[in-house]
Write a protein that holds these residues in place. Sequence first.
Motif, PDB file in Angstrom:
ATOM      1  N   PHE A 191      38.894 -45.453 -50.943  1.00 54.27           N
ATOM      2  CA  PHE A 191      38.406 -46.453 -49.858  1.00 54.27           C
ATOM      3  C   PHE A 191      37.406 -47.269 -50.504  1.00 54.27           C
ATOM      4  CE2 PHE A 191      35.649 -47.591 -46.333  1.00 54.27           C
ATOM      5  CZ  PHE A 191      36.402 -47.965 -45.185  1.00 54.27           C
ATOM      6  N   MET A 192      36.399 -46.826 -51.345  1.00 59.44           N
ATOM      7  CA  MET A 192      35.519 -47.631 -52.095  1.00 59.44           C
ATOM      8  C   MET A 192      36.125 -48.638 -53.211  1.00 59.44           C
ATOM      9  SD  MET A 192      32.556 -47.243 -50.774  1.00 59.44           S
ATOM     10  CE  MET A 192      31.698 -45.908 -49.600  1.00 59.44           C
ATOM     11  N   GLY A 193      37.177 -48.139 -53.762  1.00 58.79           N
ATOM     12  CA  GLY A 193      37.881 -48.973 -54.696  1.00 58.79           C
ATOM     13  C   GLY A 193      38.785 -49.984 -53.886  1.00 58.79           C
ATOM     14  N   PHE A 194      39.173 -49.840 -52.786  1.00 63.28           N
ATOM     15  CA  PHE A 194      39.702 -50.896 -52.039  1.00 63.28           C
ATOM     16  C   PHE A 194      38.780 -51.942 -51.520  1.00 63.28           C
ATOM     17  CE2 PHE A 194      41.295 -52.839 -47.880  1.00 63.28           C
ATOM     18  CZ  PHE A 194      42.536 -53.203 -48.335  1.00 63.28           C
ATOM     19  N   PHE A 230      46.709 -43.659 -47.207  1.00 64.82           N
ATOM     20  CA  PHE A 230      45.969 -43.087 -46.378  1.00 64.82           C
ATOM     21  C   PHE A 230      46.815 -42.438 -45.440  1.00 64.82           C
ATOM     22  CE2 PHE A 230      42.307 -45.123 -48.058  1.00 64.82           C
ATOM     23  CZ  PHE A 230      41.096 -44.387 -47.648  1.00 64.82           C
ATOM     24  N   THR A 231      47.937 -42.850 -44.870  1.00 69.30           N
ATOM     25  CA  THR A 231      48.566 -42.627 -43.767  1.00 69.30           C
ATOM     26  C   THR A 231      49.247 -40.994 -44.029  1.00 69.30           C
ATOM     27  OG1 THR A 231      49.104 -44.641 -42.927  1.00 69.30           O
ATOM     28  CG2 THR A 231      50.690 -42.962 -42.291  1.00 69.30           C
ATOM     29  N   GLN A 232      49.590 -41.072 -45.256  1.00 64.95           N
ATOM     30  CA  GLN A 232      50.176 -39.693 -45.776  1.00 64.95           C
ATOM     31  C   GLN A 232      49.377 -38.686 -45.749  1.00 64.95           C
ATOM     32  OE1 GLN A 232      52.333 -40.693 -49.451  1.00 64.95           O
ATOM     33  NE2 GLN A 232      54.297 -41.727 -48.255  1.00 64.95           N
ATOM     34  N   GLN A 233      48.151 -38.948 -46.523  1.00 67.76           N
ATOM     35  CA  GLN A 233      47.373 -38.079 -46.704  1.00 67.76           C
ATOM     36  C   GLN A 233      46.542 -37.614 -45.406  1.00 67.76           C
ATOM     37  OE1 GLN A 233      46.463 -36.460 -49.653  1.00 67.76           O
ATOM     38  NE2 GLN A 233      48.467 -37.581 -50.319  1.00 67.76           N
ATOM     39  N   GLY A 264      38.263 -37.249 -51.357  1.00 67.86           N
ATOM     40  CA  GLY A 264      39.208 -37.796 -52.421  1.00 67.86           C
ATOM     41  C   GLY A 264      39.660 -39.143 -51.874  1.00 67.86           C
ATOM     42  N   LEU A 265      39.831 -39.342 -50.628  1.00 66.66           N
ATOM     43  CA  LEU A 265      40.016 -40.640 -50.081  1.00 66.66           C
ATOM     44  C   LEU A 265      38.859 -41.510 -50.034  1.00 66.66           C
ATOM     45  CD1 LEU A 265      42.577 -39.738 -47.109  1.00 66.66           C
ATOM     46  CD2 LEU A 265      43.079 -40.512 -49.423  1.00 66.66           C
ATOM     47  N   LEU A 266      37.652 -40.923 -49.929  1.00 63.57           N
ATOM     48  CA  LEU A 266      36.475 -41.979 -49.973  1.00 63.57           C
ATOM     49  C   LEU A 266      36.464 -42.742 -51.109  1.00 63.57           C
ATOM     50  CD1 LEU A 266      33.689 -42.742 -48.951  1.00 63.57           C
ATOM     51  CD2 LEU A 266      32.699 -40.865 -50.064  1.00 63.57           C
TER      52      LEU A 266
END
Length: 405
Positions: free
Chosen positions: A370-373, A238-241, A365-367
């Motif tokens: 996030f849902m997987g986490f 998340f920080t990189q993206q 894409g990060l969503l």
Amino acid sequence: HPLGWLTMSSEEDLRSGETVEEECSPKKNALLQRRKSRRIQEHEIPRSCYGGINDPKKPQKSSYSVFDEYHTEGVVALIARSRGFEIVTLAIIALNAVWIGYDTDNNKEVMLLDAQPQFVIMENFFCAYFTLEICVRFAAFRVKQRCLRDAWFVFDSCLAVLMITETWVIAFLGSSGGLSDLTFLRLLRLLRLTRMVRLMRSVPELVTLVKGMKAATRSVATTLGLLILMMYVVAIVFTQQIDTITSEHDEIMEVVLDCWNLGQHEDGARAAADCAAAATCTWDQDLGLCWASGLTLEQRSVCHWRSELLTCDWGDEEQTWHEDMQTLASSYSGIARSMLTLFIGATLCDNLTDYSDILRRRAFGLLWVFMGFILLSSFTVLNMLIGVLCEVVSATAKGEQEQGL
């Protein structure tokens, strides 16, 4: 045969030994059959499957009771042994804990003698009762030195000494002006709350829960370690993206501000000329504003300039692009901040809608990450932790019941 085998003296004992063999593992049963066939030793039984010798006649270690140390006769011993005395003491302990909260809210005086009468009366009452309780319990011991073996008596004695010091000794010395600056003595009252531990002894379920928590410490630490490792890995992603996304936003905003400054000249014709000369800017003749030509329709929607700062109103259907970028930048500005955001939003599922909506609009894409986490941390790891705790508490309760039998 001190450890391995016990000699039996009858066929009946041999049959009981065969019963014990049936309870052991198949591997041990095969070993026992080979030994019996070779006639290594007649009439023998194995040790129990758990490593010890099954001896129902072996005396069990009795649990410690302080009542065994008391006198069997006398008024003091009768009071110390009575159930009523214990119930009254537990009630006074609970009342003292409640009173400490009331005293903290309403008594602002440092010295007890300066407080209102109700605080003085109650503090002296608690001090007198707990002192009397310690004296009664001490007088009930047959051998006075054995009182030091009782951990609860030593613990309560220390608390009683602190209470006497605070209520009577410090109050007496403070009245003479010698201890008027000892404000830290108010913190000593918090130590009285540790008496609440004694209330657990009268509620076996609380003792079982505490023992279960202690037994599950290693499992809980391992589960939390796994959760922290997962958060660390996802936080790096998340920080990189997010840093890449917000960097593009910062570049766009820099162009927007540069174009805005070009259009702020007092001479409108001069401002239009400067804006047209810039390759990244476009002059808006209708609004009289200099726009950044690289802005999309979403970014260039109805905007209002106030005090040289851009604030945009995108309407009711979607949030401000600028505000979303600022939220992402503040929520995932570093590894530690990203881990905190993931823990609050994905593991605890607090403000889950806000976090997911921003990702849906600006980083779809990060969503999915996030849902997987959420599925791994909140639904899997935490539920697995609950299952481990339930199993440990059940085993602890079963052990407590066996000890009671």
